[in-house]
Each structure stands twice: as structure tokens, then as C-alpha cells.
Design a protein around this motif. Structure first.
Motif, PDB file in Angstrom:
ATOM      1  N   LYS A  75     111.651  29.176  10.430  1.00  0.00           N
ATOM      2  CA  LYS A  75     110.674  29.175   9.774  1.00  0.00           C
ATOM      3  C   LYS A  75     110.823  27.071   9.248  1.00  0.00           C
ATOM      4  O   LYS A  75     109.777  27.457   8.116  1.00  0.00           O
ATOM      5  CB  LYS A  75     111.442  29.660   8.583  1.00  0.00           C
ATOM      6  N   GLY A  76     111.004  26.357   9.930  1.00  0.00           N
ATOM      7  CA  GLY A  76     111.033  25.402   9.790  1.00  0.00           C
ATOM      8  C   GLY A  76     112.086  24.574   9.199  1.00  0.00           C
ATOM      9  O   GLY A  76     113.511  24.990   9.595  1.00  0.00           O
ATOM     10  N   ARG A  82     112.591  26.251  -0.119  1.00  0.00           N
ATOM     11  CA  ARG A  82     111.691  27.094   0.563  1.00  0.00           C
ATOM     12  C   ARG A  82     111.495  28.643   0.396  1.00  0.00           C
ATOM     13  O   ARG A  82     112.386  29.131  -0.849  1.00  0.00           O
ATOM     14  CB  ARG A  82     112.671  27.595   1.814  1.00  0.00           C
ATOM     15  N   PRO A  99     108.530  20.997   3.111  1.00  0.00           N
ATOM     16  CA  PRO A  99     108.982  21.443   3.748  1.00  0.00           C
ATOM     17  C   PRO A  99     107.873  21.205   5.129  1.00  0.00           C
ATOM     18  O   PRO A  99     106.957  20.791   4.611  1.00  0.00           O
ATOM     19  CB  PRO A  99     107.980  22.872   3.942  1.00  0.00           C
ATOM     20  N   SER A 101     107.653  22.230   8.717  1.00  0.00           N
ATOM     21  CA  SER A 101     107.254  23.124   9.936  1.00  0.00           C
ATOM     22  C   SER A 101     107.974  23.222  11.587  1.00  0.00           C
ATOM     23  O   SER A 101     108.089  24.003  12.191  1.00  0.00           O
ATOM     24  CB  SER A 101     105.934  23.542   9.750  1.00  0.00           C
ATOM     25  N   THR A 102     107.783  21.693  12.275  1.00  0.00           N
ATOM     26  CA  THR A 102     108.510  21.694  13.442  1.00  0.00           C
ATOM     27  C   THR A 102     109.264  20.650  13.457  1.00  0.00           C
ATOM     28  O   THR A 102     109.435  20.143  13.071  1.00  0.00           O
ATOM     29  CB  THR A 102     106.722  20.975  14.352  1.00  0.00           C
ATOM     30  N   GLU A 105     108.581  17.516  13.557  1.00  0.00           N
ATOM     31  CA  GLU A 105     107.874  16.363  11.785  1.00  0.00           C
ATOM     32  C   GLU A 105     109.414  16.597  11.191  1.00  0.00           C
ATOM     33  O   GLU A 105     109.882  15.176  10.768  1.00  0.00           O
ATOM     34  CB  GLU A 105     107.229  17.794  10.875  1.00  0.00           C
TER      35      GLU A 105
END
Length: 190
Positions: A75-76, A82, A99, A101-102, A105
Motif C-alpha cells: 500500500k506504499g 494510513r 503518504p 505510493s512507490t 518516492e
């Protein structure tokens, strides 16, 4: 009954030993490391828990030591706000952060000194990720621990090529030595 869980405790002991050994090449100290994990299951949490204990033995308090460990799961980036409930084993490592996602990142934002893959998801340490780790660290520590090698987050050859031969690499299953720019690089196994 007292028991030994190899996936949790065995992997943690070998991974921590690898991190400590890598410090001989990076020149850092354990308590100053920032570790980004890909995968937040038993193996990753076990490694983080043992890292926390070792960092506390070097003088850090528990919250500060835990804050040195970050996780990316399906979910990142694992963050406090979250949506949905956090499983108990992950909650201690959910930090205040926007948050993401990758994995790419997360590497850019967290600026880890070590990247540990325990996801079972092959080819997730992409060229972009390894190059970003190499831009952040003179000797990037890249442990692609998922096994067998078909599930490894990257191969030894990829880690060395994408880091310009500077990666300190270990994998969960053995990779053969790699010839890189006239040097023979022997991957570690964790």
C-alpha cells in the motif's frame, strides 16, 4: 514453548550482521543508519526489531531507533495516518509522513543508507531505485533478500551495474560473481 523462528530471528541476525559488516566499507555507525525496507512481513519486522535493539545498545532511545526504520508495503510507505487499521506488527514502524505510493518516492523522501528487500516481489529494485540509492550514498547498501533468486528484488549484476560497481550487495540466495569494469565482484549472501 520457547522457539526459534528462522524467517524472523535467523534472517534478522544475518541481516544485522550484514549491516554491521557493511559499516566497515561505509565508515558509518549503526545507530546513524536509516533503513528502508520493501516488505513489512515477519522477516522485515524481525530485522527492524533486532536493528532497534542494537541501536539502543549504542545509546539511542527506543522511539528514535524505531524511527530509523521505514517500510514500504503493498500500500506504499507505512505511515501513521494510513486509511484502515494497521496490523499490530506494523504499527510500531508507522511514522508521521505524507503518504507515498512507490518505492522510488520513498527512497527520495527518506534518503536511506540501506535498502532491504524482503517482499518476495522480483525486479522491484529497479534501475531508478538503485541509481537513486547510489546518488544518496557513496557505497549504497542493497540487500535483495527474497529467495530463491527468481524472487530477488534485483540481481547482483543489476545492483553493481546500476551503482557503478559501488553497491554493497547481499541476496537471500547465492548469485555468481560479477565481472564489472575489470573487477571481479563477489556478492554476499544473507
Amino acid at each position: 514453548l520457547p522457539s526459534f523462528n528462522d524467517d524472523i530471528q535467523g534472517t534478522a541476525a544475518v541481516a544485522l550482521a550484514g549491516l554491521i559488516a557493511s559499516l566497515r566499507l561505509t565508515g558509518g555507525i549503526l545507530r546513524d543508519q536509516r533503513i528502508l525496507f520493501l516488505g513489512a512481513g515477519e522477516a522485515g519486522i524481525g530485522i527492524a526489531d533486532l536493528f532497534v535493539a542494537a541501536a539502543m545498545a549504542e545509546g539511542l532511545d527506543e522511539p528514535t531507533a524505531r524511527h530509523r526504520c521505514w517500510f514500504v508495503d503493498s500500500k506504499g510507505l507505512l505511515v501513521k495516518d494510513r486509511s484502515g487499521p494497521l496490523p499490530e506488527h506494523k504499527a510500531l514502524y508507522a511514522h508521521e509522513h505524507a503518504p507515498l505510493s512507490t518505492l522510488s518516492e520513498a527512497v527520495a523522501a527518506i534518503k536511506p543508507t540501506a535498502l532491504i528487500g524482503v517482499s518476495g516481489q522480483p525486479a522491484t529494485f529497479t534501475r531508478e531505485v538503485v541509481e537513486a540509492m547510489s546518488a544518496l550514498n557513496q557505497r549504497p547498501v542493497i540487500f535483495a533478500l527474497s529467495n530463491p533468486t527468481s524472487k530477488s528484488e534485483c540481481s547482483a549484476e543489476q545492483a553493481y551495474a546500476w551503482s557503478g560497481g559501488r553497491a554493497i550487495f547481499a541476496s537471500g540466495s547465492a548469485f555468481p560473481p560479477v565481472e564489472f569494469e575489470g573487477r571481479r565482484l563477489v556478492p554476499g549472501q544473507g
